[in-house]
Design a protein around this motif. Sequence first.
Motif, mmCIF file in Angstrom:
data_model
loop_
_atom_site.group_PDB
_atom_site.id
_atom_site.type_symbol
_atom_site.label_atom_id
_atom_site.label_comp_id
_atom_site.label_asym_id
_atom_site.label_seq_id
_atom_site.Cartn_x
_atom_site.Cartn_y
_atom_site.Cartn_z
ATOM 1 N N SER A 188 10.933 -34.316 16.758
ATOM 2 C CA SER A 188 11.074 -33.498 15.557
ATOM 3 C C SER A 188 9.829 -33.585 14.678
ATOM 4 O O SER A 188 9.518 -32.656 13.939
ATOM 5 C CB SER A 188 12.299 -33.932 14.744
ATOM 6 O OG SER A 188 13.486 -33.750 15.476
ATOM 7 N N GLY A 189 9.134 -34.717 14.760
ATOM 8 C CA GLY A 189 7.911 -34.876 13.981
ATOM 9 C C GLY A 189 6.698 -34.264 14.637
ATOM 10 O O GLY A 189 5.865 -33.624 13.977
ATOM 11 N N THR A 190 6.590 -34.433 15.958
ATOM 12 C CA THR A 190 5.381 -33.985 16.657
ATOM 13 C C THR A 190 5.362 -32.482 16.961
ATOM 14 O O THR A 190 4.337 -31.822 16.762
ATOM 15 C CB THR A 190 5.208 -34.746 17.989
ATOM 16 O OG1 THR A 190 6.386 -34.596 18.787
ATOM 17 C CG2 THR A 190 4.928 -36.211 17.751
ATOM 18 N N LEU A 191 6.481 -31.940 17.429
ATOM 19 C CA LEU A 191 6.479 -30.554 17.906
ATOM 20 C C LEU A 191 6.119 -29.529 16.826
ATOM 21 O O LEU A 191 5.287 -28.636 17.075
ATOM 22 C CB LEU A 191 7.817 -30.210 18.561
ATOM 23 C CG LEU A 191 8.131 -30.992 19.852
ATOM 24 C CD1 LEU A 191 9.461 -30.554 20.437
ATOM 25 C CD2 LEU A 191 7.009 -30.817 20.879
ATOM 26 N N PRO A 192 6.686 -29.602 15.610
ATOM 27 C CA PRO A 192 6.262 -28.648 14.575
ATOM 28 C C PRO A 192 4.776 -28.781 14.231
ATOM 29 O O PRO A 192 4.085 -27.773 14.042
ATOM 30 C CB PRO A 192 7.145 -29.010 13.370
ATOM 31 C CG PRO A 192 8.350 -29.642 13.965
ATOM 32 C CD PRO A 192 7.830 -30.416 15.144
ATOM 33 N N GLN A 193 4.294 -30.021 14.179
ATOM 34 C CA GLN A 193 2.877 -30.223 13.851
ATOM 35 C C GLN A 193 1.976 -29.673 14.956
ATOM 36 O O GLN A 193 0.949 -29.028 14.680
ATOM 37 C CB GLN A 193 2.594 -31.718 13.645
ATOM 38 C CG GLN A 193 3.288 -32.338 12.452
ATOM 39 C CD GLN A 193 2.797 -31.809 11.120
ATOM 40 O OE1 GLN A 193 1.653 -31.366 10.990
ATOM 41 N NE2 GLN A 193 3.650 -31.858 10.114
ATOM 42 N N ILE A 194 2.346 -29.902 16.212
ATOM 43 C CA ILE A 194 1.556 -29.382 17.337
ATOM 44 C C ILE A 194 1.557 -27.866 17.332
ATOM 45 O O ILE A 194 0.513 -27.225 17.535
ATOM 46 C CB ILE A 194 2.103 -29.930 18.677
ATOM 47 C CG1 ILE A 194 1.839 -31.421 18.799
ATOM 48 C CG2 ILE A 194 1.487 -29.180 19.862
ATOM 49 C CD1 ILE A 194 2.503 -32.087 20.001
ATOM 50 N N ALA A 195 2.718 -27.253 17.086
ATOM 51 C CA ALA A 195 2.814 -25.794 17.047
ATOM 52 C C ALA A 195 1.947 -25.206 15.942
ATOM 53 O O ALA A 195 1.323 -24.132 16.123
ATOM 54 C CB ALA A 195 4.277 -25.374 16.854
ATOM 55 N N LEU A 196 1.853 -25.886 14.813
ATOM 56 C CA LEU A 196 1.102 -25.366 13.663
ATOM 57 C C LEU A 196 -0.399 -25.627 13.765
ATOM 58 O O LEU A 196 -1.175 -25.051 12.995
ATOM 59 C CB LEU A 196 1.653 -25.961 12.374
ATOM 60 C CG LEU A 196 3.054 -25.464 11.974
ATOM 61 C CD1 LEU A 196 3.635 -26.298 10.846
ATOM 62 C CD2 LEU A 196 3.016 -23.985 11.583
ATOM 63 N N LEU A 197 -0.819 -26.480 14.698
ATOM 64 C CA LEU A 197 -2.249 -26.715 14.889
ATOM 65 C C LEU A 197 -2.997 -25.416 15.170
ATOM 66 O O LEU A 197 -4.154 -25.235 14.783
ATOM 67 C CB LEU A 197 -2.488 -27.696 16.041
ATOM 68 C CG LEU A 197 -2.171 -29.184 15.795
ATOM 69 C CD1 LEU A 197 -2.395 -29.980 17.055
ATOM 70 C CD2 LEU A 197 -2.995 -29.741 14.645
ATOM 71 N N TYR A 198 -2.317 -24.507 15.850
ATOM 72 C CA TYR A 198 -2.921 -23.212 16.209
ATOM 73 C C TYR A 198 -3.431 -22.459 14.980
ATOM 74 O O TYR A 198 -4.448 -21.752 15.062
ATOM 75 C CB TYR A 198 -1.879 -22.356 16.944
ATOM 76 C CG TYR A 198 -2.307 -20.942 17.190
ATOM 77 C CD1 TYR A 198 -3.152 -20.623 18.253
ATOM 78 C CD2 TYR A 198 -1.886 -19.899 16.354
ATOM 79 C CE1 TYR A 198 -3.552 -19.316 18.482
ATOM 80 C CE2 TYR A 198 -2.290 -18.606 16.569
ATOM 81 C CZ TYR A 198 -3.116 -18.300 17.632
ATOM 82 O OH TYR A 198 -3.512 -17.002 17.849
ATOM 83 N N PHE A 199 -2.775 -22.642 13.849
ATOM 84 C CA PHE A 199 -3.110 -21.855 12.660
ATOM 85 C C PHE A 199 -4.234 -22.443 11.823
ATOM 86 O O PHE A 199 -4.793 -21.755 10.975
ATOM 87 C CB PHE A 199 -1.854 -21.688 11.782
ATOM 88 C CG PHE A 199 -0.764 -20.913 12.453
ATOM 89 C CD1 PHE A 199 -0.793 -19.529 12.497
ATOM 90 C CD2 PHE A 199 0.289 -21.572 13.078
ATOM 91 C CE1 PHE A 199 0.205 -18.811 13.137
ATOM 92 C CE2 PHE A 199 1.292 -20.859 13.714
ATOM 93 C CZ PHE A 199 1.247 -19.471 13.732
ATOM 94 N N TRP A 200 -4.559 -23.718 12.020
ATOM 95 C CA TRP A 200 -5.636 -24.292 11.182
ATOM 96 C C TRP A 200 -6.753 -24.956 11.954
ATOM 97 O O TRP A 200 -7.763 -25.338 11.366
ATOM 98 C CB TRP A 200 -5.056 -25.235 10.146
ATOM 99 C CG TRP A 200 -4.367 -26.478 10.624
ATOM 100 C CD1 TRP A 200 -3.066 -26.606 10.986
ATOM 101 C CD2 TRP A 200 -4.943 -27.791 10.759
ATOM 102 N NE1 TRP A 200 -2.775 -27.904 11.340
ATOM 103 C CE2 TRP A 200 -3.911 -28.654 11.204
ATOM 104 C CE3 TRP A 200 -6.213 -28.321 10.542
ATOM 105 C CZ2 TRP A 200 -4.116 -30.011 11.432
ATOM 106 C CZ3 TRP A 200 -6.424 -29.668 10.775
ATOM 107 C CH2 TRP A 200 -5.394 -30.495 11.215
ATOM 108 N N LEU A 201 -6.634 -25.091 13.260
ATOM 109 C CA LEU A 201 -7.750 -25.666 14.033
ATOM 110 C C LEU A 201 -8.863 -24.637 14.237
ATOM 111 O O LEU A 201 -8.578 -23.453 14.415
ATOM 112 C CB LEU A 201 -7.250 -26.172 15.385
ATOM 113 C CG LEU A 201 -6.628 -27.567 15.406
ATOM 114 C CD1 LEU A 201 -6.336 -28.005 16.824
ATOM 115 C CD2 LEU A 201 -7.529 -28.583 14.726
#
Length: 201
Positions: A188-201
């Motif tokens: 629950s902690g990792t998956l949302p953060q990994i998914a959102l990396l696309y928008f700011w990396l």
Amino acid sequence: MKKLLSIVSYVFHPMFISVYAVLLYFFLTDRYHPYQEVFLITIQVIILTILIPISIFYFLMTLGKANSFMLSEISQRRIPLVVNTILLYILITQSIRIELIPELYYFFFGALVSTILAFLFIFINLKASIHMIAISAITVFTIGFSLHTQTNHLYLVAFFVLLNGVVATSRLSMKAHDTKELIAGFLSGTLPQIALLYFWL
């Protein structure tokens, strides 16, 4: 060793992770931020993610709705998680907006999604570890920030990866969670953060 693991649970309590993430960002970023902006954002995060939740926690204790700072009973999690969802929403809409600091905006957006997931797990009687949600989220954020700035923060990343194991061991040692709840929290902690990396990396 058990006492040391207990201390780890308190030092890396989910309430404090948001402040750690903000300080980490301002320490590592190569973007210029005026001192007043750094101070104002840090204070806002402290108020919304530490001071208000603690005040509400003690209010719930007086009402008999909570008996432990760690919220060990699944039935005690509903109100704090709803409150935390509201506070995180206020934070990303009124304070850390996307046009101001996109990296922190997406971190807290991910935290908002993770909090909602933890709340939904209650309805299937699953007490997802909020400690694991928090520590795994800041770990992904640190990895992403290292890639974003193209700077080698290998030791810092290794520290947080190791800390995931230490926090998990701590929660097991304190009999606060079982393995299934730790895994649910980690995902629950990792998956949302990994998914959102696309928008700011």
